[in-house]
Design a protein around this motif. Structure first.
Motif, mmCIF file in Angstrom:
data_model
loop_
_atom_site.group_PDB
_atom_site.id
_atom_site.type_symbol
_atom_site.label_atom_id
_atom_site.label_comp_id
_atom_site.label_asym_id
_atom_site.label_seq_id
_atom_site.Cartn_x
_atom_site.Cartn_y
_atom_site.Cartn_z
ATOM 1 N N LYS A 85 -2.979 -0.114 -5.059
ATOM 2 C CA LYS A 85 -2.632 0.039 -3.636
ATOM 3 C C LYS A 85 -3.866 0.393 -2.818
ATOM 4 O O LYS A 85 -4.011 -0.060 -1.680
ATOM 5 C CB LYS A 85 -1.552 1.103 -3.467
ATOM 6 C CG LYS A 85 -0.246 0.758 -4.139
ATOM 7 C CD LYS A 85 0.800 0.271 -3.171
ATOM 8 C CE LYS A 85 2.087 -0.073 -3.900
ATOM 9 N NZ LYS A 85 3.181 -0.363 -2.978
ATOM 10 N N LYS A 88 -5.730 -2.750 -2.336
ATOM 11 C CA LYS A 88 -5.060 -3.541 -1.295
ATOM 12 C C LYS A 88 -5.453 -3.024 0.092
ATOM 13 O O LYS A 88 -5.722 -3.813 1.017
ATOM 14 C CB LYS A 88 -3.542 -3.459 -1.492
ATOM 15 C CG LYS A 88 -2.739 -4.336 -0.554
ATOM 16 C CD LYS A 88 -2.767 -5.788 -0.983
ATOM 17 C CE LYS A 88 -1.872 -6.672 -0.113
ATOM 18 N NZ LYS A 88 -2.481 -7.047 1.171
ATOM 19 N N ASP A 92 -7.183 -5.215 2.943
ATOM 20 C CA ASP A 92 -6.587 -5.318 4.279
ATOM 21 C C ASP A 92 -7.582 -4.885 5.349
ATOM 22 O O ASP A 92 -7.709 -5.537 6.393
ATOM 23 C CB ASP A 92 -5.350 -4.404 4.383
ATOM 24 C CG ASP A 92 -4.146 -4.942 3.626
ATOM 25 O OD1 ASP A 92 -4.144 -6.124 3.247
ATOM 26 O OD2 ASP A 92 -3.203 -4.149 3.414
ATOM 27 N N PRO A 110 -1.474 -10.297 13.457
ATOM 28 C CA PRO A 110 -0.802 -10.450 12.148
ATOM 29 C C PRO A 110 -1.521 -9.707 11.020
ATOM 30 O O PRO A 110 -0.870 -9.198 10.101
ATOM 31 C CB PRO A 110 -0.799 -11.964 11.902
ATOM 32 C CG PRO A 110 -1.761 -12.554 12.874
ATOM 33 C CD PRO A 110 -1.863 -11.608 14.032
ATOM 34 N N VAL A 111 -2.838 -9.619 11.116
ATOM 35 C CA VAL A 111 -3.601 -8.908 10.081
ATOM 36 C C VAL A 111 -3.348 -7.405 10.202
ATOM 37 O O VAL A 111 -3.186 -6.704 9.200
ATOM 38 C CB VAL A 111 -5.120 -9.228 10.191
ATOM 39 C CG1 VAL A 111 -5.896 -8.567 9.067
ATOM 40 C CG2 VAL A 111 -5.347 -10.740 10.181
ATOM 41 N N MET A 113 -0.596 -6.058 11.403
ATOM 42 C CA MET A 113 0.778 -5.799 10.967
ATOM 43 C C MET A 113 0.896 -5.777 9.442
ATOM 44 O O MET A 113 1.632 -4.969 8.876
ATOM 45 C CB MET A 113 1.738 -6.840 11.557
ATOM 46 C CG MET A 113 1.827 -6.821 13.087
ATOM 47 S SD MET A 113 2.057 -5.187 13.833
ATOM 48 C CE MET A 113 3.775 -4.889 13.385
ATOM 49 N N GLU A 114 0.168 -6.667 8.791
ATOM 50 C CA GLU A 114 0.142 -6.696 7.324
ATOM 51 C C GLU A 114 -0.456 -5.393 6.775
ATOM 52 O O GLU A 114 0.055 -4.812 5.814
ATOM 53 C CB GLU A 114 -0.669 -7.919 6.852
ATOM 54 C CG GLU A 114 -0.934 -8.010 5.361
ATOM 55 C CD GLU A 114 0.308 -8.312 4.523
ATOM 56 O OE1 GLU A 114 1.341 -8.700 5.103
ATOM 57 O OE2 GLU A 114 0.233 -8.145 3.288
ATOM 58 N N THR A 115 -1.516 -4.935 7.402
ATOM 59 C CA THR A 115 -2.146 -3.676 6.981
ATOM 60 C C THR A 115 -1.172 -2.511 7.145
ATOM 61 O O THR A 115 -1.010 -1.687 6.231
ATOM 62 C CB THR A 115 -3.425 -3.423 7.809
ATOM 63 O OG1 THR A 115 -4.268 -4.572 7.726
ATOM 64 C CG2 THR A 115 -4.190 -2.206 7.295
ATOM 65 N N LYS A 117 2.040 -2.574 7.178
ATOM 66 C CA LYS A 117 3.115 -2.693 6.186
ATOM 67 C C LYS A 117 2.690 -2.050 4.860
ATOM 68 O O LYS A 117 3.466 -1.355 4.203
ATOM 69 C CB LYS A 117 3.442 -4.178 5.977
ATOM 70 C CG LYS A 117 4.690 -4.450 5.184
ATOM 71 C CD LYS A 117 4.938 -5.940 5.029
ATOM 72 C CE LYS A 117 4.201 -6.483 3.815
ATOM 73 N NZ LYS A 117 4.342 -7.944 3.675
ATOM 74 N N ASN A 118 1.443 -2.280 4.505
ATOM 75 C CA ASN A 118 0.958 -1.742 3.233
ATOM 76 C C ASN A 118 0.645 -0.248 3.302
ATOM 77 O O ASN A 118 0.744 0.446 2.288
ATOM 78 C CB ASN A 118 -0.234 -2.560 2.759
ATOM 79 C CG ASN A 118 0.205 -3.954 2.340
ATOM 80 O OD1 ASN A 118 1.219 -4.111 1.677
ATOM 81 N ND2 ASN A 118 -0.526 -4.966 2.770
ATOM 82 N N SER A 121 4.078 1.115 2.621
ATOM 83 C CA SER A 121 4.486 0.898 1.241
ATOM 84 C C SER A 121 3.843 1.919 0.303
ATOM 85 O O SER A 121 4.481 2.486 -0.584
ATOM 86 C CB SER A 121 4.109 -0.534 0.834
ATOM 87 O OG SER A 121 3.942 -0.630 -0.561
#
Ligand code: ASC
Length: 129
Positions: A85, A88, A92, A110-111, A113-115, A117-118, A121
Motif C-alpha cells: 500500500k 501504491k 500515485d 482523475p489522478v 481521485m485515484e490517489t 481512493k487509495n 483504502s
C-alpha cells in the motif's frame, strides 16, 4: 518512555501531517473550494511525491507498534500488504506530480481521485480513527 519509539511515532505522524496539509489544499482546488493555481498545485504535488517516500522508516523501529499511535496492529501483522500500500501511495504521488505538470485540471482530477481512493483504502486497513 523509550525515546527511539517516541521519536519514530512523532516522525511518522509529522510526515502524515504534512501529507494531509498538501493533499487537503490540492483537494480544495480539485473540488473548486479554492481557485486552481497550477504553480501551487505543482509545488504541493511535488511535495507529496517526496513525502510519500518517507513514512516507512517510522514504522520499522521495534516497539513502535505500542504507544500513542493510531496505527493498527495490522501494520506489523501484515507487513507485506502494508508495504504494498505504501508503494501504491508512492506510485500515485508520482503520477499526480506528473499530471500536475500539465497545468490542466481535467488531466489532474482523475489522478487525484485515484490517489484519494487509495488513501482511504489504506486507512481502512491500517489506521484507527
Ligand atoms: C484527505 C485526508 C484523507 C484522505 C482521504 C481520501 O484529505 O485527510 O485521509 O484525503 O479522505 O479518501
Amino acid at each position: 518512555g523509550n525515546d527511539d519509539v517516541e521519536d519514530a511515532i512523532e516522525y511518522r505522524q509529522a510526515v502524515f501531517h504534512l501529507v494531509a496539509t498538501h493533499f487537503g489544499h490540492m483537494g480544495d482546488m480539485v473540488k473548486g473550494k479554492k481557485n486552481f493555481d497550477a504553480v501551487e498545485f505543482q509545488y504541493r504535488a511535488n511535495s507529496l511525491d517526496a513525502l510519500a517516500k518517507m513514512p516507512l522508516e517510522g514504522f520499522t523501529v521495534p516497539g513502535s507498534d505500542k504507544g500513542e499511535t493510531k496505527a493498527k496492529p495490522a501494520v506489523w501483522e501484515k507487513p507485506e500488504l502494508f508495504r504494498e500500500k505504501l508503494t501504491k501511495f508512492q506510485k500515485d504521488s508520482s503520477a499526480l506530480a506528473t499530471a500536475a505538470q500539465s497545468g490542466n485540471m481535467d488531466t489532474i482530477k482523475p489522478v487525484f481521485m485515484e490517489t484519494a481512493k487509495n488513501c482511504k483504502s489504506c486507512h481502512t486497513d491500517f489506521k484507527n480513527r
